[in-house]
Motif scaffolding. Structure first.
Motif, PDB file in Angstrom:
ATOM      1  N   ASP A   1      15.396  28.543  94.747  1.00 21.45           N
ATOM      2  CA  ASP A   1      16.513  29.450  95.012  1.00 21.45           C
ATOM      3  C   ASP A   1      17.579  29.421  93.916  1.00 21.45           C
ATOM      4  N   VAL A   2      17.347  28.655  92.860  1.00 19.40           N
ATOM      5  CA  VAL A   2      18.327  28.536  91.782  1.00 19.40           C
ATOM      6  C   VAL A   2      17.862  29.349  90.583  1.00 19.40           C
ATOM      7  N   LEU A   3      18.758  30.198  90.088  1.00 23.08           N
ATOM      8  CA  LEU A   3      18.446  30.989  88.898  1.00 23.08           C
ATOM      9  C   LEU A   3      18.655  30.130  87.660  1.00 23.08           C
ATOM     10  N   LEU A   4      17.620  30.040  86.830  1.00 22.73           N
ATOM     11  CA  LEU A   4      17.690  29.267  85.593  1.00 22.73           C
ATOM     12  C   LEU A   4      18.036  30.212  84.449  1.00 22.73           C
ATOM     13  N   ASN A   5      19.237  30.050  83.897  1.00 27.13           N
ATOM     14  CA  ASN A   5      19.686  30.899  82.799  1.00 27.13           C
ATOM     15  C   ASN A   5      19.488  30.142  81.489  1.00 27.13           C
ATOM     16  N   LEU A   6      18.468  30.536  80.717  1.00 26.12           N
ATOM     17  CA  LEU A   6      18.075  29.811  79.507  1.00 26.12           C
ATOM     18  C   LEU A   6      18.769  30.364  78.274  1.00 26.12           C
ATOM     19  N   HIS A   7      19.187  29.435  77.391  1.00 24.75           N
ATOM     20  CA  HIS A   7      19.803  29.805  76.122  1.00 24.75           C
ATOM     21  C   HIS A   7      19.070  29.080  74.994  1.00 24.75           C
ATOM     22  N   GLU A   8      18.949  29.733  73.843  1.00 20.72           N
ATOM     23  CA  GLU A   8      18.331  29.153  72.657  1.00 20.72           C
ATOM     24  C   GLU A   8      19.453  28.782  71.687  1.00 20.72           C
ATOM     25  N   LEU A   9      19.739  27.469  71.555  1.00 20.87           N
ATOM     26  CA  LEU A   9      20.892  27.024  70.781  1.00 20.87           C
ATOM     27  C   LEU A   9      20.546  25.819  69.913  1.00 20.87           C
ATOM     28  N   THR A  10      21.274  25.668  68.813  1.00 25.73           N
ATOM     29  CA  THR A  10      21.121  24.482  67.976  1.00 25.73           C
ATOM     30  C   THR A  10      21.777  23.288  68.666  1.00 25.73           C
ATOM     31  N   THR A  11      21.513  22.085  68.147  1.00 23.16           N
ATOM     32  CA  THR A  11      22.090  20.873  68.733  1.00 23.16           C
ATOM     33  C   THR A  11      23.614  20.933  68.733  1.00 23.16           C
ATOM     34  N   VAL A  12      24.207  21.331  67.615  1.00 26.00           N
ATOM     35  CA  VAL A  12      25.676  21.408  67.534  1.00 26.00           C
ATOM     36  C   VAL A  12      26.209  22.385  68.568  1.00 26.00           C
ATOM     37  N   GLU A  13      25.573  23.538  68.710  1.00 23.72           N
ATOM     38  CA  GLU A  13      26.019  24.528  69.693  1.00 23.72           C
ATOM     39  C   GLU A  13      25.861  24.000  71.112  1.00 23.72           C
ATOM     40  N   GLN A  14      24.768  23.279  71.368  1.00 27.49           N
ATOM     41  CA  GLN A  14      24.539  22.740  72.705  1.00 27.49           C
ATOM     42  C   GLN A  14      25.633  21.750  73.096  1.00 27.49           C
ATOM     43  N   VAL A  15      25.934  20.808  72.200  1.00 29.23           N
ATOM     44  CA  VAL A  15      26.952  19.793  72.496  1.00 29.23           C
ATOM     45  C   VAL A  15      28.306  20.450  72.725  1.00 29.23           C
ATOM     46  N   GLU A  16      28.638  21.431  71.892  1.00 30.45           N
ATOM     47  CA  GLU A  16      29.922  22.131  72.022  1.00 30.45           C
ATOM     48  C   GLU A  16      30.028  22.819  73.375  1.00 30.45           C
ATOM     49  N   ARG A  17      28.969  23.482  73.787  1.00 34.40           N
ATOM     50  CA  ARG A  17      29.034  24.240  75.038  1.00 34.40           C
ATOM     51  C   ARG A  17      28.916  23.341  76.267  1.00 34.40           C
ATOM     52  N   LEU A  18      28.260  22.199  76.126  1.00 37.53           N
ATOM     53  CA  LEU A  18      28.290  21.224  77.216  1.00 37.53           C
ATOM     54  C   LEU A  18      29.722  20.747  77.450  1.00 37.53           C
ATOM     55  N   ARG A  19      30.417  20.408  76.366  1.00 37.67           N
ATOM     56  CA  ARG A  19      31.797  19.919  76.485  1.00 37.67           C
ATOM     57  C   ARG A  19      32.720  21.002  77.045  1.00 37.67           C
ATOM     58  N   ASP A  20      32.429  22.265  76.697  1.00 42.67           N
ATOM     59  CA  ASP A  20      33.263  23.366  77.168  1.00 42.67           C
ATOM     60  C   ASP A  20      32.951  23.769  78.604  1.00 42.67           C
ATOM     61  N   GLY A  21      31.936  23.164  79.191  1.00 42.44           N
ATOM     62  CA  GLY A  21      31.574  23.523  80.557  1.00 42.44           C
ATOM     63  C   GLY A  21      30.759  24.789  80.669  1.00 42.44           C
ATOM     64  N   GLU A  22      30.226  25.289  79.526  1.00 46.79           N
ATOM     65  CA  GLU A  22      29.430  26.508  79.546  1.00 46.79           C
ATOM     66  C   GLU A  22      27.955  26.237  79.807  1.00 46.79           C
ATOM     67  N   LEU A  23      27.546  24.983  79.689  1.00 49.30           N
ATOM     68  CA  LEU A  23      26.175  24.581  79.988  1.00 49.30           C
ATOM     69  C   LEU A  23      26.191  23.457  81.010  1.00 49.30           C
ATOM     70  N   ASP A  24      25.148  23.423  81.830  1.00 52.97           N
ATOM     71  CA  ASP A  24      24.971  22.317  82.779  1.00 52.97           C
ATOM     72  C   ASP A  24      24.084  21.225  82.188  1.00 52.97           C
ATOM     73  N   VAL A  25      23.029  21.614  81.511  1.00 51.72           N
ATOM     74  CA  VAL A  25      22.096  20.664  80.898  1.00 51.72           C
ATOM     75  C   VAL A  25      21.612  21.259  79.575  1.00 51.72           C
ATOM     76  N   ALA A  26      21.425  20.401  78.576  1.00 49.08           N
ATOM     77  CA  ALA A  26      20.859  20.836  77.301  1.00 49.08           C
ATOM     78  C   ALA A  26      19.649  19.966  76.975  1.00 49.08           C
ATOM     79  N   VAL A  27      18.677  20.555  76.302  1.00 51.48           N
ATOM     80  CA  VAL A  27      17.520  19.816  75.810  1.00 51.48           C
ATOM     81  C   VAL A  27      17.756  19.610  74.317  1.00 51.48           C
ATOM     82  N   VAL A  28      18.060  18.377  73.923  1.00 46.57           N
ATOM     83  CA  VAL A  28      18.550  18.106  72.567  1.00 46.57           C
ATOM     84  C   VAL A  28      17.588  17.216  71.783  1.00 46.57           C
ATOM     85  N   ARG A  29      17.757  17.287  70.460  1.00 48.42           N
ATOM     86  CA  ARG A  29      17.005  16.432  69.550  1.00 48.42           C
ATOM     87  C   ARG A  29      17.884  15.272  69.108  1.00 48.42           C
ATOM     88  N   HIS A  30      17.307  14.086  69.085  1.00 48.62           N
ATOM     89  CA  HIS A  30      18.008  12.881  68.635  1.00 48.62           C
ATOM     90  C   HIS A  30      17.617  12.579  67.188  1.00 48.62           C
TER      91      HIS A  30
END
Length: 297
Positions: free
Chosen positions: A119-148
Motif C-alpha cells: 500500500d506504499v507508493l515507492l517514489n524512485l529518484h536517480e541521484l549521485t552520492t552527493v545529491e543523495q546525502v544532501e537530500r537526506l539531510r534536507d528531509g527530501e528523501l527517506d532512504v538512499a542507496v549509496v556507494r561507500h
C-alpha cells in the motif's frame, strides 16, 4: 528560482566563506560558487562582494536573505505538515539510487518492497552520492542507496554489500587477450571515470587504489553516461572500471576481471535515524535483497 539555490545562498550568507559553506553543505567549492553565480545571473544583481579572506553580503544580498529565510522556513513547515498527515501504510516513500544501479538489483528492490508494503507508493529518484546525502539531510528523501566510502556522520546504514569491478577495454588492447588483468599493468592508459563532484570520497579512493597498485593513468577523462563511456573506449581513449556487464557489450570492447579484486562497488542503504519507520525498514530489507540479486556479496 530553485529552492536549493536559496539554501546555498543562505548558508554562504551565514558562513561568509566559500570553503566553510561548501563543507557545511557537503559539496565541493566550485559547484557552490557556480550555483551562486547562476543565482546572481538569474536575479541580475551582485549578492556578495568577493574578498581575499571570504565574502561580504551586498545590499541586494542582505535584502534577499530576509526573503530567502522566510521561504526556506515555509518550505520546511510545509514538508513537516505533509509528513505528519502521511497515512503510514498508505503513504509515499521517497528513495534514491545511484545512476548506474544494476537493473536486476533495482527490479529486485522494487519487487521486494512491493511485496512487503503493497500500500506504499515507492517514489524512485536517480541521484549521485552527493545529491543523495544532501537530500537526506534536507528531509527530501527517506532512504538512499549509496556507494561507500562516504561521510555517514548523523546517518544510519544498512549492511554494506560488495561487488568486484573489472576493467572495460578496447578489444584490440593487448591486455584484452588475457583472461584477467592486473591493475598495475594498466599503467599509462588514460582512465575514464565519473566526475569527482558526484562522489568525492569514492573517486579519491579509486585513484588511491590505482596508485598503490602501480596504475598511473596517462590522463583522467570524466564521463557520466554509459554510451559516452563506451564510445570513448571504442575510440581508444582510455579504460574504465565497472561491474561485470549484465548485457552484452557493444562490438569492439570487452570486460575483464581484475586480479585480486582491488576495486569494488560497496553499497548500502542510508537514512536519518529521525526518519526511521516500518516503511523505511521494509525498504532497507528490500535493498539487501536487491543487492544480493544484483550479485553483491
Amino acid at each position: 528560482m530553485d529552492i536549493h539555490h536559496l539554501k546555498y545562498f543562505v548558508v554562504l550568507s551565514e558562513e561568509l566563506h566559500f570553503g566553510r559553506a561548501a563543507q557545511r553543505l557537503h559539496m565541493a567549492q566550485p559547484p557552490l560558487s557556480q550555483r551562486i553565480k547562476d543565482l546572481e545571473k538569474e536575479l541580475g544583481v551582485l549578492l556578495f562582494h568577493r574578498r581575499r579572506t571570504g565574502v561580504e553580503l551586498s545590499e541586494a544580498g542582505a535584502l534577499l536573505l530576509e526573503h530567502a529565510r522566510n521561504v526556506l522556513d515555509n518550505v520546511a513547515m510545509a514538508q513537516e505538515s505533509m509528513r505528519r498527515i502521511r497515512p503510514g501504510a498508505s503513504g509515499i516513500l521517497q528513495v534514491a539510487v545511484p545512476p548506474d544501479t544494476n537493473p536486476r538489483a533495482l527490479e529486485a528492490m522494487v519487487s521486494s518492497f512491493a511485496s512487503a508494503a503493497p500500500d506504499v507508493l515507492l517514489n524512485l529518484h536517480e541521484l549521485t552520492t552527493v545529491e543523495q546525502v544532501e537530500r537526506l539531510r534536507d528531509g527530501e528523501l527517506d532512504v538512499a542507496v549509496v556507494r561507500h566510502p562516504l561521510s555517514s556522520v548523523g546517518f544510519e546504514s544498512g549492511p554494506v554489500a560488495s561487488k568486484a569491478l573489472g576493467v572495460v577495454l578496447n578489444a584490440s588492447h593487448p591486455l584484452a587477450a588475457l583472461s584477467s588483468v592486473r591493475l598495475g599493468d594498466l599503467s599509462g592508459n588514460p582512465l575514464i571515470i565519473f566526475p569527482r563532484h558526484m562522489a568525492p570520497p569514492l573517486y579519491d579512493s579509486f585513484l588511491q587504489t590505482c596508485r598503490d597498485a602501480g596504475y598511473l593513468p596517462a590522463a583522467i577523462v570524466h564521463a557520466r553516461n554509459q554510451h559516452f563511456t563506451h564510445g570513448l573506449i571504442m575510440a581508444g581513449r582510455g579504460v574504465h572500471f565497472n561491474e561485470e556487464p549484465w548485457t552484452p557489450l557493444p562490438d569492439g570492447i570487452v570486460w575483464r576481471p581484475l586480479v585480486g579484486d582491488p576495486l569494488a562497488w560497496r553499497t548500502s542503504a542510508l537514512w536519518l535515524k529521525s526518519r526511521r519507520s516500518a516503511e523505511t525498514d521494509a525498504f532497507v530489507e528490500a535493498v539487501r535483497a536487491g543487492l544480493a540479486a544484483g550479485g553483491h556479496g
